[in-house]
Design a protein around this motif. Structure first.
Motif, PDB file in Angstrom:
ATOM      1  N   LEU A 433     -48.355 103.265  25.777  1.00 40.06           N
ATOM      2  CA  LEU A 433     -49.334 104.303  25.462  1.00 40.06           C
ATOM      3  C   LEU A 433     -50.706 103.699  25.208  1.00 40.06           C
ATOM      4  CD1 LEU A 433     -47.291 106.744  23.247  1.00 40.06           C
ATOM      5  CD2 LEU A 433     -48.569 107.346  25.283  1.00 40.06           C
ATOM      6  N   VAL A 434     -50.700 102.635  24.408  1.00 40.17           N
ATOM      7  CA  VAL A 434     -51.975 101.982  24.104  1.00 40.17           C
ATOM      8  C   VAL A 434     -52.621 101.475  25.389  1.00 40.17           C
ATOM      9  CG1 VAL A 434     -52.967  99.939  23.047  1.00 40.17           C
ATOM     10  CG2 VAL A 434     -51.396 101.375  21.738  1.00 40.17           C
ATOM     11  N   PHE A 435     -51.832 100.775  26.176  1.00 42.50           N
ATOM     12  CA  PHE A 435     -52.318 100.252  27.452  1.00 42.50           C
ATOM     13  C   PHE A 435     -52.900 101.368  28.312  1.00 42.50           C
ATOM     14  CE2 PHE A 435     -52.492  97.699  31.174  1.00 42.50           C
ATOM     15  CZ  PHE A 435     -51.912  98.392  32.209  1.00 42.50           C
ATOM     16  N   ALA A 436     -52.169 102.474  28.359  1.00 45.41           N
ATOM     17  CA  ALA A 436     -52.564 103.563  29.243  1.00 45.41           C
ATOM     18  C   ALA A 436     -53.873 104.216  28.829  1.00 45.41           C
ATOM     19  CB  ALA A 436     -51.463 104.617  29.291  1.00 45.41           C
ATOM     20  N   PHE A 437     -54.102 104.291  27.535  1.00 46.48           N
ATOM     21  CA  PHE A 437     -55.326 104.963  27.097  1.00 46.48           C
ATOM     22  C   PHE A 437     -56.482 104.002  26.916  1.00 46.48           C
ATOM     23  CE2 PHE A 437     -54.197 109.271  26.880  1.00 46.48           C
ATOM     24  CZ  PHE A 437     -52.833 109.298  26.656  1.00 46.48           C
ATOM     25  N   VAL A 438     -56.180 102.797  26.496  1.00 49.17           N
ATOM     26  CA  VAL A 438     -57.258 101.848  26.211  1.00 49.17           C
ATOM     27  C   VAL A 438     -57.827 101.242  27.480  1.00 49.17           C
ATOM     28  CG1 VAL A 438     -57.726  99.607  25.179  1.00 49.17           C
ATOM     29  CG2 VAL A 438     -56.504 101.352  23.878  1.00 49.17           C
ATOM     30  N   LEU A 439     -56.972 100.886  28.429  1.00 49.97           N
ATOM     31  CA  LEU A 439     -57.443 100.171  29.612  1.00 49.97           C
ATOM     32  C   LEU A 439     -58.538 100.917  30.379  1.00 49.97           C
ATOM     33  CD1 LEU A 439     -56.899  97.540  31.238  1.00 49.97           C
ATOM     34  CD2 LEU A 439     -55.515  98.921  32.749  1.00 49.97           C
ATOM     35  N   PRO A 440     -58.340 102.200  30.690  1.00 47.83           N
ATOM     36  CA  PRO A 440     -59.407 102.880  31.433  1.00 47.83           C
ATOM     37  C   PRO A 440     -60.704 102.962  30.622  1.00 47.83           C
ATOM     38  CG  PRO A 440     -57.404 104.195  31.423  1.00 47.83           C
ATOM     39  CD  PRO A 440     -57.189 103.087  30.476  1.00 47.83           C
ATOM     40  N   LEU A 441     -60.561 103.165  29.306  1.00 42.05           N
ATOM     41  CA  LEU A 441     -61.760 103.244  28.466  1.00 42.05           C
ATOM     42  C   LEU A 441     -62.524 101.937  28.493  1.00 42.05           C
ATOM     43  CD1 LEU A 441     -60.510 105.224  25.351  1.00 42.05           C
ATOM     44  CD2 LEU A 441     -62.419 105.833  26.814  1.00 42.05           C
ATOM     45  N   THR A 443     -62.314  99.404  30.759  1.00 40.86           N
ATOM     46  CA  THR A 443     -62.799  98.891  32.041  1.00 40.86           C
ATOM     47  C   THR A 443     -63.817  99.808  32.695  1.00 40.86           C
ATOM     48  OG1 THR A 443     -60.824  99.854  33.005  1.00 40.86           O
ATOM     49  CG2 THR A 443     -60.793  97.485  32.625  1.00 40.86           C
ATOM     50  N   VAL A 444     -63.524 101.085  32.770  1.00 39.29           N
ATOM     51  CA  VAL A 444     -64.474 101.946  33.479  1.00 39.29           C
ATOM     52  C   VAL A 444     -65.052 103.052  32.603  1.00 39.29           C
ATOM     53  CG1 VAL A 444     -63.561 101.521  35.775  1.00 39.29           C
ATOM     54  CG2 VAL A 444     -62.581 103.327  34.392  1.00 39.29           C
ATOM     55  N   SER A 445     -64.843 102.936  31.296  1.00 39.03           N
ATOM     56  CA  SER A 445     -65.357 103.924  30.339  1.00 39.03           C
ATOM     57  C   SER A 445     -65.034 105.337  30.758  1.00 39.03           C
ATOM     58  CB  SER A 445     -66.887 103.803  30.202  1.00 39.03           C
ATOM     59  OG  SER A 445     -67.249 102.492  29.986  1.00 39.03           O
ATOM     60  N   ILE A 505     -57.237 108.827  42.202  1.00 32.95           N
ATOM     61  CA  ILE A 505     -58.268 109.309  41.290  1.00 32.95           C
ATOM     62  C   ILE A 505     -59.610 108.634  41.512  1.00 32.95           C
ATOM     63  CG2 ILE A 505     -58.889 109.505  38.845  1.00 32.95           C
ATOM     64  CD1 ILE A 505     -55.912 109.815  38.299  1.00 32.95           C
ATOM     65  N   TYR A 506     -59.595 107.341  41.789  1.00 33.83           N
ATOM     66  CA  TYR A 506     -60.861 106.610  41.802  1.00 33.83           C
ATOM     67  C   TYR A 506     -61.381 106.216  43.167  1.00 33.83           C
ATOM     68  CZ  TYR A 506     -60.155 106.372  36.805  1.00 33.83           C
ATOM     69  OH  TYR A 506     -59.968 106.710  35.490  1.00 33.83           O
TER      70      TYR A 506
END
Lengths: 664, 159, 183
Positions: A433-441, A443-445, A505-506
Motif C-alpha cells: 500500500l505504501v509503495f503504491a501510494f508513495v511511489l507515484p507521488l 516520482t511524478v507528483s 495511464i501515462y
C-alpha cells in the motif's frame, strides 16, 4: 515430384493416425495386448510421415515451386528466405499442416518420454491424440490440401502481405500452435482417465509437466503476438480484444486454472472432477479458436480467408471431439469423488476461488466475443463488442484475481486460521500500500487511484511470492525447480500488470508538423528533425528522416523513421523508429511531406510498455522451470516403503509413497 | 532454452527499425485539452464500419477518415459526446459503437459476468463449507488428555 | 449419476447451435437504421446541369430509388446492366448518387465518361464529391441501393451490386407494393 511425395506422406500419416487412433484404444478395452503396444511405434511413424510431408512443402517454398498453388499464392522469389519459410504457415492450408505436425510431435514426445506410464493408459492417451490427428488430416485432404497443383504455372508467385513479412510471423504462430496442441495432451490424459474409470489420480502426475510446457508455449505465443502487433501496426496498441486474440487468450486462462487444479489434485486428491473438466475445456477452447479463425463467422483482422464449407467441417469435428468428451464426463464424473476434505479457510479453498475467477473471466471473454452473433441469431440486429466492454468487465475481475493470488501464497493446505493469516499478511499488505501510494507521488507528483491500484496489486503478489519462498526455509539453491518456477511466474504476472497500468495511464502521443531544424518536446524528450533524404534499397525507395532525440541536452538516440514505397501495387509502408528501454519506449513514425521542407510525424512516449512482455517472458520461463522439476524426471522411481506405526500391535503396511517434494 | 530466453529479452530491449503500414497522421487543433480528449476517445470507441474490426483511430480506410472528419467537425462545433454518438448510430446502428449501449438486449452482456461471479462464488463456497464438515474435528486439550489416559490405561491393562 | 455433470454438455450443444447459425450468417452486412425512417435530406448539384440541385424532398409523392455509385467502383460496373433493367422495367425514377467521384483530384470527369460508355439509366445524377451525403445515408461502400416510398420513408436498403434474382424476387415486388400505398 516432391509435392506429390509430400501429399502421399500426408495420406500415409493419416492412415497411421487411424491405426493409432483405433487399435490401441480398442485393444485396451478388450484386453488385446498386441494392439495396445501399437500405440508408441504408431506415434513415431506418424511423426515421421508428417515431418516428411512438411519437409516437402518446405522444399517447394525454398525452391519457389509455383506449380504448387499454395506456394504461388503466398510466396515469391524476391522474398527473403526467412519469409518464404514462414509463409508456409502464413495462410490456411499450410498452417493446418503445421498444426498436424505439432500434434504428431507432441504425440511422439509423449510416447518417447513415457516410462512409468502404464501401457494401457499410454495407449489410450496416444489413441485419443491419434484420433484428433485424423480429424485434422482428413480436413486437410478433403478441403484444404496444401499440395494442390496449378495447371498453369505462374512465372512468379503472389507477394505475401507485407505486414506478414516480418520476424513475428516466424515465431508467433509456431509458439501458439505448440501451446494449443499441447493442451491436447492434458485432454487425452483426462479422456483416458475417464475411460479407465478408476478413482486414483495418478494420471494427473503424468499430465502435469506436459501441461506446464503447453502453457509456457501459449504464454510466449500470446506475448509475442502482442509485441508484434505493437511494433507492426504503428499505433502503439498491444491488445485489441479482437476475436482471434480472444481465441488465444481463452485457452490460456483455462490453462492457467488447469495447472493450478492439477497441482491440487496431485497433492491433495481433491478437485478431481474439476481438473478433468478443465482439461476438456482447455483443449476445447483451442479447437474453438481454430474454428473461429477459419470459418468467417466473426469479423477479425487476423482471420484466414473464410469459407463456410470448411467451417462446417471444423464444427462437426468440434462436435465429435468435445461432444464425446463431455458425454463421457457427464456419465463418468461422479466416479471421481475427491478424497481430501478441506476447510473454508485453506489453500485448496483459495485455489478454488482463484479458479472460479479465472473461469468467469474466460466465460466473460467468450460472451463478449460471441455476443454480436447471439444478438444476430435472435434477430436483434448487429452490435459490436470491443475494448471498452472488455476492459470495463475484465479489469475488476483481474483485481479480484490478483488479490486472491497473493493470499494463496500464505494459506496452508487443508485447514488454516484467519488470525494466523492476518498476522502474516499485514506486513506485505502494508508495504504494498505504501509503495503504491508513495511511489507515484514521489516520482511524478501524481495521484491516480488506478495507478496505485495497479502498483499495489503487482507488489502484493510479488511480495507474497517472495515471502513464501523464503518461508520454505531452505537455501535458494536447494529449492525445487517447481518452487522457483512458481515464484518467477507470479513475479512475471506482477510485471505485466504494472506495465499495463502504467502504460495505459501515462502514455503520450502527439502528431506534429516539423520543418527541418525544428524540434518538439514530449514527456521530457526533445525530438529534433535534422534532415530527410531519399534512399533506394533493393525493391523500394524510401524517404529517410533523421531525428535526434535528447533528454536534458544529452543525446539519447538518433532515429531514422522511413516511409517506403514498394511500387505502384503496394501500399506505402512506414518503418517506425523505436528506442526501446526498460522503463519506456520512444516511437517515431514518419508521415507525409507538407511542403516547405516540413513533414508530419507521430511521436509516442510509452512508459513501462516492455514490462508487459517481459512479464510474459518470465511467466513462460516459470512454467518451463516447473515442468522440469526433478519430481517428474524421477517419475519412474516409485518408492515402496513399509510404514511402521509406533507402539501398535497392527501389521506394518506397505504403502506407495510419493517422492518428497515441497507442497507447491 | 535459457539462452534463447535471454536473447529474446535482449532483443526486446534493443532499438531497431520496424515496419508498419502507413500511419495516417492528421492535424486537428482543439480549443482545449478536454475537447481533444473527447475526440481521441470517440475515434477509439467508434468502429470503422467497412473494416475488418478496427476503430476509427487505427483505420486507413477513406470512410474512416470521413467519419473522423465528421467527428472533429461536430466536436469543434461544440457538440457533446451524445450528439456524435447519436449521429453515428442514426446512420449505422449500434454496430458502430465498440462500447455496447446498455439496453434490454445487452442486459445479459453487461450483467452476465458479475452475476456469474457472485453465483459461482456463492455455490462454490457453499459446497466447500459443506464438505469441510467432513473434516475431523479438532480435539480440545481436555479431550486430548482424556484420550491419552484411555490409551495409557488400555495398553497397561494388556501387558 | 449426478445431473449437474450434464451442464457442460448442454451448454456446449447451445454453443454449437449458435455456431451453425453463424455459418449461414454474414457478419459484415449491417442493416440500415433508416428503414422506416424519413430519408436523409440532401441538396446536391446535378451532374449535367450543375446550376440545378437535386433534393430528396423533390422526389416526394412517388416511389423512387437512390443508387450510390462511382466510376472507380468495379462492382458498380457489374450491376449496371441489372440496375438498368430494373429501372426500365418498373419505370422507377432513380437518382444516381455519384459518391466521391466527379470533380475529385483523382477521378476528374471520369463519371461523365463512364455514363457515356455504359449508358445513363438515372433520372438525375447527384454529385457528392466530398461524400457528405453518402455519410448522411450511412454508406459503407458502393454500390448501395435504397428504395424510398411516396411519403419519403426509406423502406429498403440493398448492400452491394444488385443481381437478377434480387431484382425479381425482392425489388420488383417491393416497388409494386409500395406504389399501391397512398402518397
Amino acid at each position: 515430384m516432391i509435392p506429390e511425395i509430400g501429399h502421399f506422406a500426408l495420406i500415409l500419416a493419416l492412415s497411421v493416425a487411424v491405426v493409432q487412433g483405433v487399435f490401441p484404444l480398442v485393444g485396451s478395452l478388450i484386453g488385446k495386448h498386441h494392439w495396445v503396444s501399437i500405440a508408441k511405434p504408431a506415434s513415431f511413424a506418424q511423426m515421421l510421415f508428417l515431418s516428411l510431408s512438411f519437409a516437402c512443402l518446405l522444399y517447394a517454398f525454398l525452391t519457389n515451386d509455383f506449380s504448387v498453388k499454395y506456394v504461388a499464392n503466398n510466396s515469391n522469389s524476391e522474398m527473403p528466405t526467412l519469409f518464404r519459410v514462414s509463409a508456409l504457415w502464413g495462410a490456411h492450408e499450410g498452417s493446418l499442416l503445421l498444426w498436424a505436425l505439432v500434434l504428431g510431435g507432441w504425440g511422439a514426445a509423449v510416447g518417447f518420454f513415457s516410462k512409468g506410464i502404464p501401457p494401457v493408459m499410454l495407449a489410450r492417451v496416444l489413441s485419443i491424440m491419434g484420433l484428433i490427428g485424423v480429424g485434422f488430416m482428413l480436413f486437410m485432404i478433403m478441403t484444404s490440401n496444401p499440395f494442390e497443383r496449378l495447371l498453369q504455372i505462374p512465372l512468379e508467385g503472389r507477394q505475401l502481405n507485407p505486414l506478414l513479412q516480418d520476424f513475428g510471423l516466424a515465431v508467433h504462430p509456431p509458439m501458439l500452435y505448440m501451446g494449443y496442441v499441447g493442451l491436447s495432451v492434458a485432454f487425452s490424459f483426462a479422456m483416458a482417465a475417464m475411460i479407465d474409470g478408476k478413482l486414483d489420480a495418478a494420471w494427473v502426475r503424468w499430465a502435469r509437466p506436459w501441461t506446464n510446457i503447453a502453457w509456457m508455449f501459449l504464454t510466449l505465443g500470446i506475448t509475442l503476438g502482442s509485441w508484434w502487433a505493437y511494433y507492426e501496426l504503428g499505433w502503439g496498441g498491444w491488445w485489441f480484444w479482437d476475436p482471434v486474440e480472444n481465441a488465444s487468450l481463452m485457452p490460456w486462462i483455462v490453462g492457467t486454472a488447469l495447472i493450478h487444479s492439477l497441482a491440487v489434485t496431485e497433492k491433495r486428491a481433491s478437485f478431481k472432477a474439476w481438473t478433468i473438466l478443465l482439461c476438456i475445456l482447455g483443449f476445447s477452447l483451442s479447437l474453438l479458436g481454430t474454428f473461429l479463425v477459419r470459418s468467417g463467422i466473426l469479423t477479425s483482422v487476423h482471420s484466414f480467408a473464410s469459407d463456410p464449407e470448411r467451417g462446417l467441417f471444423i464444427l462437426i469435428f468440434l462436435l465429435v471431439v468435445i461432444g464425446s468428451s463431455l458425454i463421457l464426463f457427464a456419465f463418468r464424473a461422479h466416479k471421481f469423488k475427491s478424497v481430501g476434505a478441506f476447510s473454508l479457510v485453506s489453500r485448496e479453498s483459495g485455489l478454488l476461488v482463484n479458479n472460479v475467477i479465472l473461469i468467469v473471466m474466460t466465460a466473460t471473454v467468450l460472451l463478449g466475443t460471441l455476443y454480436p452473433l447471439i444478438i444476430d441469431a435472435f434477430g436483434s440486429g448487429k452490435i459490436s463488442v470491443g475494448p471498452p466492454y472488455f476492459n470495463n468487465v475484465i479489469v475488476p475481475l483481474g483485481v479480484l484475481l490478483y488479490i486472491t493470488m497473493g493470499f494463496g501464497f500464505f494459506l496452508r493446505w487443508k485447514k488454516d486460521e484467519p488470525s494466523r493469516i492476518l498476522k502474516k499478511v499485514w506486513i506485505p499488505l502494508a508495504v504494498s500500500l505504501v509503495f503504491a501510494f508513495v511511489l507515484p507521488l514521489v516520482t511524478v507528483s501524481d495521484f491516480n487511484f488506478k495507478t496505485s491500484l495497479g502498483l499495489f496489486l503487482g507488489s502484493w503478489v510479488s511480495l507474497a511470492a517472495l515471502m513464501w519462498v523464503v518461508s520454505l526455509g531452505r537455501s535458494p539453491f536447494k529449492l525445487p525447480m517447481a518452487a522457483w518456477g512458481s515464484v518467477i511466474a507470479h513475479i512475471g504476472m506482477s510485471m505485466t500488470v504494472i506495465g499495463i497500468t502504467l502504460v495505459s495511464i501515462y502514455d503520450t502521443e502527439k502528431d506534429v508538423r516539423l520543418e527541418v531544424g525544428q524540434s518538439y518536446e514530449l514527456a521530457g524528450y526533445k525530438f529534433a528533425f535534422k534532415n530527410v533524404e531519399s534512399v533506394k534499397v533493393d525493391n523500394y525507395i524510401a524517404n529517410r528522416a533523421t531525428i535526434d532525440v535528447t533528454q536534458n541536452g544529452k543525446l539519447v538516440n538518433i532515429m531514422h523513421p522511413e516511409k517506403r514505397d514498394y511500387g505502384p501495387d503496394q501500399m506505402p509502408m512506414t518503418e517506425a523508429g523505436i528506442d526501446a528501454g526498460f522503463t519506456r519506449d520512444l516511437f517515431v513514425a514518419l508521415g507525409e511531406p507538407l511542403g516547405n521542407n516540413a513533414w508530419s510525424f507521430r511521436l509516442y512516449h510509452k512508459p513501462f510498455v516492455r514490462w508487459i512482455w517481459l512479464g510474459g517472458a518470465l511467466m513462460g520461463f516459470g512454467g518451463l522451470l516447473a515442468a522440469f522439476d526433478k519430481r517428474y524426471r524421477r517419475m519412474r522411481k516409485i518408492i515402496v516403503e513399509p510404514v511402521q506405526v509406533k507402539s501398535s500391535q497392527s501389521d506394518s503396511k506397505d504403502k506407495q509413497s510419493t517422492t518428497s517434494g515441497v507442497t507447491v | 532454452m535459457r539462452h534463447l530466453l535471454k536473447g529474446l529479452i535482449v532483443s526486446l530491449l534493443i532499438s531497431f527499425m520496424l515496419p508498419t503500414i502507413a500511419v495516417q497522421i492528421e492535424f486537428h487543433s482543439f480549443e482545449n485539452a478536454q475537447r481533444e480528449r473527447l475526440y481521441l476517445d470517440l475515434i477509439a470507441e467508434l468502429r470503422c464500419v467497412k473494416c475488418q474490426n478496427q476503430n476509427l483511430a487505427e483505420s486507413n480506410a477513406e470512410l474512416a477518415r470521413d467519419m473522423r472528419d465528421k467527428t472533429y467537425e461536430m466536436i469543434v462545433a461544440g457538440k457533446s459526446r451524445e450528439d456524435v454518438v447519436n449521429y453515428m448510430t442514426a446512420r449505422y446502428g449500434d454496430f458502430v459503437l465498440y462500447k455496447p449501449p446498455f439496453k434490454s438486449k445487452t442486459l445479459l452482456l453487461w450483467m452476465g459476468p458479475p452475476i456469474l461471479l457472485f453465483l459461482s462464488l456463492f455455490f462454490v463456497l457453499k459446497m466447500v463449507r459443506n464438505q469441510s464438515k467432513a473434516l475431523p474435528k479438532q480435539l480440545s486439550d481436555a479431550d486430548r488428555d482424556s484420550v491419552r489416559d484411555v490409551l495409557k490405561n488400555n495398553s497397561s491393562s494388556e501387558k | 449419476m449426478n445431473k449437474k455433470f450434464f451442464i457442460p454438455l448442454i451448454a456446449f450443444i447451445a454453443l454449437v447451435s449458435l455456431m451453425l447459425f453463424g455459418l449461414k450468417n454474414d457478419p459484415k452486412v449491417i442493416p440500415s437504421p433508416f428503414i422506416g425512417q424519413e430519408a436523409p435530406e440532401f441538396s446536391l448539384p446535378k451532374l449535367y446541369k450543375p446550376d440545378e440541385m437535386v433534393t430528396a424532398q423533390q422526389m416526394k409523392g412517388e416511389v423512387w430509388v437512390l443508387n450510390l455509385w462511382a466510376s472507380w467502383c468495379v462492382s458498380c460496373r457489374a450491376e449496371h446492366k441489372v440496375l438498368s433493367r430494373l429501372i426500365n422495367k418498373m419505370q422507377v425514377p432513380t437518382i444516381g448518387l455519384n459518391y466521391k467521384d466527379y470533380g475529385t483530384e483523382d477521378y476528374g470527369d471520369e463519371a461523365l465518361r463512364w455514363l457515356a460508355k455504359y449508358g445513363n439509366p438515372y433520372q438525375s445524377v447527384a454529385v457528392d464529391t466530398e461524400g457528405t451525403a453518402g455519410l448522411d445515408w450511412g454508406v459503407v461502400g458502393v454500390p448501395e441501393t435504397f428504395v424510398v416510398d411516396k411519403k419519403g420513408i426509406v423502406r429498403y436498403k440493398f448492400t452491394g451490386p444488385v443481381y437478377d434474382e434480387a431484382v425479381d424476387k425482392i425489388l420488383v415486388p417491393l416497388i409494386t407494393q409500395l406504389r399501391k400505398e397512398e402518397g
